[in-house]
Design an enzyme around this catalytic site. Structure first.
Site, short mmCIF file in Angstrom:
data_model
loop_
_atom_site.label_atom_id
_atom_site.label_comp_id
_atom_site.label_asym_id
_atom_site.label_seq_id
_atom_site.Cartn_x
_atom_site.Cartn_y
_atom_site.Cartn_z
CD GLU A 282 -37.86 -7.58 56.24
OE1 GLU A 282 -36.87 -7.96 55.65
OE2 GLU A 282 -38.51 -8.47 56.63
CD GLU B 277 -33.47 -14.02 56.85
OE1 GLU B 277 -34.17 -13.37 57.86
OE2 GLU B 277 -33.39 -13.68 55.73
N GLY C 216 -43.54 -11.88 54.32
CA GLY C 216 -43.97 -10.83 55.54
C GLY C 216 -43.16 -9.45 54.64
CG MET D 83 -37.01 -8.73 49.69
SD MET D 83 -36.11 -10.02 50.54
CE MET D 83 -34.43 -9.67 49.91
CG ASN E 223 -35.70 -5.47 48.09
OD1 ASN E 223 -35.21 -6.72 47.87
ND2 ASN E 223 -36.97 -5.51 48.46
N1 0A1 Z 1 -35.55 -12.12 53.51
C1 0A1 Z 1 -36.78 -11.93 54.02
C2 0A1 Z 1 -37.75 -13.09 53.60
C3 0A1 Z 1 -38.13 -13.28 52.13
C4 0A1 Z 1 -37.48 -14.37 51.81
C5 0A1 Z 1 -38.06 -14.93 50.64
C6 0A1 Z 1 -38.92 -14.12 49.77
O1 0A1 Z 1 -39.24 -14.61 48.65
C7 0A1 Z 1 -39.15 -15.82 48.33
C8 0A1 Z 1 -39.39 -13.07 50.35
C9 0A1 Z 1 -38.80 -12.45 51.60
C10 0A1 Z 1 -36.73 -11.69 55.40
O2 0A1 Z 1 -36.28 -12.52 56.04
O3 0A1 Z 1 -37.55 -10.78 55.87
ZN ZN Z 2 -34.97 -11.84 57.42
#
Ligand code: 0A1
Ligand code: ZN
Length: 853
Positions: free
Chosen positions: A294, A316, A257, A259, A261
């Site tokens: 995010e 998460e 969905g 990310m 960063n």
């Molecule tokens: N951390 C992001 C989700 C996410 C996880 C892995 C990804 O690539 C493998 C990409 C995005 C979230 O929780 O929104």
């Molecule tokens: Zn997340």
């Protein structure tokens, strides 16, 4: 037992965790962008970790061409080993420099640095940074990054704050130490939708949503959602933003969905771009939630990150919990809770009940990308909710304050998380920790007794065995209970019972008559409540329960019970159910969104699992037929009221995607779906012809297809929207999800031959093959055509994009529910996938786990 087979893919264990041998202070990266030959120069200051037990120096690296490497300015020749390199290094701090070449244009896995529609972008979580340069790519190595990007593209972005930019270059510096998985870079011909935000301490922050030219009209809603999220996190959690700039970029090709960063969130364009004409109310709600999610990660994930990937739920679960609170505050709390429980049961209970069951904090994995699951995310969030229920709101926020104070800048663990709650409340949470360690959904059964004014509820809990975990210990279960009198008045308001034993009784004194219990109010724990209740009691609770969740739940239980009778015993639709739902539909005091949720029937998948729980083998066709018959019975039973509801809930003001308008539209469209079963599609055609927003247009198109009158509108819809890839995704999915089950596989197969089908775009792939996998009667067609089609395409996609392939294998996770013919057909497809030469580690792990069950 650890897997000793030398050929089995390597399993990684939580119990093997070791601190990193080297720590990093600073990282300098220079990118010279070129589609097939991007050069990445790194300059990294390492120092030995005083806590390490080894001095071995290992850097992860995959699909990199090493051009040169130096230590303290002198060339070195590292040794390439599986998955990276090793090198002799000084025992004191040193500077590592390397240059590598990578090929973003041919990176179809969408992990590391890749290209999407001519734009460069990155995805590094979980282990993608190692495809960008050699690095200790693990979340407990945190460093301050400075990044220089060289390219002629007009927009060049990275994390943190801008330093300088000029003709053909830009430099960024992120002052906050971070793990490599939060690194991001974007380069493209993009347009900014700008705004500003002043934080509560007066810091001025520049905000941008960057999109491809043509999409600039679809940013306003996302920007408002971002500003609301920033304000909410200040007000509710006291968390302020910590950089001068916050950028969001929309990317068409993205595996997930979005990310988080640091300072540079990258979004699947379907999760940020919105306009009334092209997005449904559901899209708007989801976009608002994902932007919040995010953004909230900035504190729960980035400022405090995870020590290792086993702790994924630390960021998460908490962040999902926070975004759910946000949505409840922005919209309707009961509606959000009901929607979340529907999703939890559909995805997480399903996972917990099958071969892919794993603890919220897994203790081993082969490929971490396979653990971004409903269990880690949604069940992880339920654990936070239970903790809050157990300690109370005040102590919850005190514990959170302590968590932010104590662990800011840390790579933390679930132990750290639970410790702050123990320190604030003095509670012992060792039993609660079982929720993180034991997989499987507890079953909670209830007995009741009434004597001498005392009403006693006796609960028993048990959790079925899950792969690798046969024995389960009792968990702490917060059970919110209220008691109602025969007249419908509440005689005991919501009370939280804290169950800690395998079997435990709770007594309520001073009652004049036996009450009707409302158990697990607000769905206070992620358990399956097994209660022998009759339809009269369910109808009573549907009419009278003061807890909106349990009111809805009673209606659902009533529907489920009637449908089970229809499937198993060919019963006619239950007249009591039809009457009870009619009462709800007519009750204009009830929130329209709530009424729409009450009108919605349990899904095919929900019924299949219900039948399994009752000891039967589900027949997907019989389930589909029962649902169709019941919908037809609802349409005729409510025939007099439906046109009134449909007319009354038309929205005449300018479109707003808010809770009020979307609630009205969802009720009107629920009415339309029933009306379309008896009017030959006339009302749906009228709505289709006059619709000025996607919610109305798509709902009408779905009704027309169901009524067998959709051909012209389907063609028209394509002509109208063929330039809009996100709308065309809906067009692909709707034709499959609304097809007659015996045709769904053919419709999907035909659509894979459409000029607009491409397996390189995960959204389009999911809209086609994912839509088939999510249509049980079509997917589980008795001749196996659905299984074969999905397997064909998974085999083709795997070499290009292992992550998306592996995720979609979960379509097969319920295979053991079905009859032996279907099981044999699925087993054959699983074996065919497993026999594919060079199958990815991701897909191998998923299919083997499913097949082993
Ligand atoms: N951390 C992001 C989700 C996410 C996880 C892995 C990804 O690539 C493998 C990409 C995005 C979230 O929780 O929104
Ligand atoms: Zn997340």
């Amino acid at each position: 037992m650890k897997d000793a087979s030398p050929t089995a893919p390597q399993k990684i264990y939580l119990s093997d965790y070791q601190v990193p041998n080297y720590l990093i202070d600073e990282v300098h990266l220079t990118f010279q962008l070129a589609p097939e030959a991007t050069r990445v120069r790194s300059r990294i200051t390492f120092r030995p970790n005083p806590d390490a037990t080894s001095a071995d120096f290992f850097l992860y690296g995959e699909q990199l061409t090493l051009i040169s490497a130096q230590i303290d300015g002198a060339p070195v020749t590292p040794t390439h080993v599986n998955g990276g390199l090793t090198c002799d290094v000084p025992s004191a701090p040193f500077v590592w420099e390397a240059e590598v070449e990578i090929s973003p244009a041919t990176n179809t896995a969408l992990e590391g640095l890749y290209m999407s529609n001519g734009m460069y972008c990155t995805q590094c979580e979980a282990e993608g940074f190692r495809k960008i340069t050699y690095y200790p790519d693990r979340p407990d190595v945190m460093a301050v990054f400075t990044v220089r990007i060289e390219s002629d593209l007009p927009v060049l972005l990275s994390n943190g704050n801008p330093v300088t930019s000029g003709d053909g270059f830009a430099e960024w510096h992120d002052p906050w130490p971070k793990p490599a998985y939060l690194f991001a870079l974007v380069g493209g011909d993009l347009i900014a939708h700008p705004d500003r935000f002043t934080t509560k301490s007066g810091k001025d922050v520049e905000l941008n949503i960057y999109v491809r030219p043509g999409d600039e009209g679809k940013c306003a809603f996302g920007m408002e959602a971002l500003k609301k999220s920033m304000t909410w996190d200040e007000e509710v959690y006291g968390r302020e933003y910590d950089l001068d700039i916050f950028n969001i970029v929309a990317v068409d090709d993205f595996n997930m969905g979005a990310m988080e960063n640091k300072g540079l969130n990258i979004f699947n364009s379907s999760c940020v771009l919105a306009s009334p004409e092209t997005s449904t109310d559901m899209n708007f709600e989801r976009i608002e939630a994902i932007i919040a999610h995010e953004y909230f990660h900035n504190w729960t994930g980035n400022r405090i990150t995870c020590r290792d990937w086993f702790q994924l739920c630390l960021k998460e679960g908490l962040t999902v919990y926070r975004d759910a609170q946000f949505t409840a505050d922005m919209r309707s709390e009961p509606v959000k809770r009901i929607e979340d429980v529907i999703a939890l049961r559909a995805r997480q209970f399903r996972e917990d009940n099958g071969p892919l069951a794993h603890p919220v904090r897994p203790d081993s994995f082969v490929e971490i990308n396979n653990f971004y699951t409903a269990t880690v995310y949604e069940k992880g969030a339920e654990l936070i909710g239970m903790l809050k229920t157990l300690v109370g709101d005040a102590d919850y926020y005190k514990a959170l304050d302590l968590y932010f104070d104590r662990h800011d800048g840390d790579a933390a663990t679930i132990e750290d998380w639970l410790q702050v709650f123990e320190d604030v409340t003095g509670r012992d949470l060792s039993q609660f920790k079982r929720w993180y360690e034991q997989a499987g959904t507890p079953r909670l059964s209830v007995d009741e007794a009434f004597a001498d004014g005392t009403y006693t509820l006796t609960f028993s809990q048990s959790t079925p065995a899950t792969p690798g975990q046969d024995h389960k210990d009792p968990r702490v279960i917060p059970i919110a209970v209220g008691l109602l009198g025969a007249d419908g008045n509440e005689v005991v308001p919501t009370t939280v019972l804290e169950m800690t034993e395998a079997t435990q009784s709770f007594a309520f004194d001073g009652l004049s008559a036996k009450p009707v219990p409302s158990i697990l109010r607000g769905f206070s724990a992620p358990v399956i409540l097994e209660r022998d209740s009759d339809n009269a009691e369910r109808a009573f609770l549907l009419a009278h329960d003061t807890d909106p969740f349990n009111k809805w739940e009673a209606g659902r239980a009533l529907a489920r019970a009637g449908l089970v009778e229809m499937v198993l015993n060919n019963a006619a639709p239950d007249g009591d159910y039809l009457d009870a739902v009619l009462q709800v539909l007519r009750n204009d005091d009830l929130d329209p969104a709530f009424r729409a949720l009450t009108l919605a029937l349990p899904s095919q998948d929900d019924l299949a699992q219900t039948l399994v729980d009752l000891g039967h083998t589900p027949d997907p066709t019989a389930i589909y037929q029962a649902l169709e018959t019941l919908k037809m019975a609802m349409a005729t039973h409510m025939q007099d009221v439906l046109p009134r509801i449909y007319a009354q809930y038309q929205v005449n003001e300018a479109y707003q995607p808010d809770a009020e308008q979307s609630g009205a539209r969802s009720l009107a469209n629920a009415a339309l779906a029933l009306i379309s079963r008896t009017d030959g599609g006339a009302a749906a055609q009228a709505q289709y012809d006059s619709a000025d927003n996607m919610t109305q247009q798509l709902a009408a198109l779905g009704c027309l297809i169901m009524a067998g009158k959709g051909d012209a509108a389907t063609a028209e819809f394509y002509d109208q929207w063929k330039e809009d890839r996100l709308v065309i995704d809906k067009w692909f999915a709707l034709q499959i999800s609304h097809a007659a089950p015996e045709r769904a596989a053919e419709v999907a197969a035909d659509l894979t031959q459409h000029v607009d089908f491409t397996m390189k775009n995960p959204n389009r792939f999911r809209a086609t093959l994912g839509a088939l996998a999510m249509s049980p009667a079509g997917f589980h067609r008795a001749d196996g055509a659905g299984y074969a089609l999905l397997a064909d395409w998974l085999i083709q996609l795997d070499p290009l994009n292992p992550q998306t392939t592996a995720r979609m294998c979960s379509a097969f996770e319920t295979w053991k529910r079905y009859d032996s013919d279907r099981q044999a057909l699925i087993a054959a497809q699983l074996d065919r996938i497993l026999a594919t030469p060079d199958l990815s580690r991701d897909t191998t792990e998923m299919v083997s786990r499913i097949r082993a069950s």
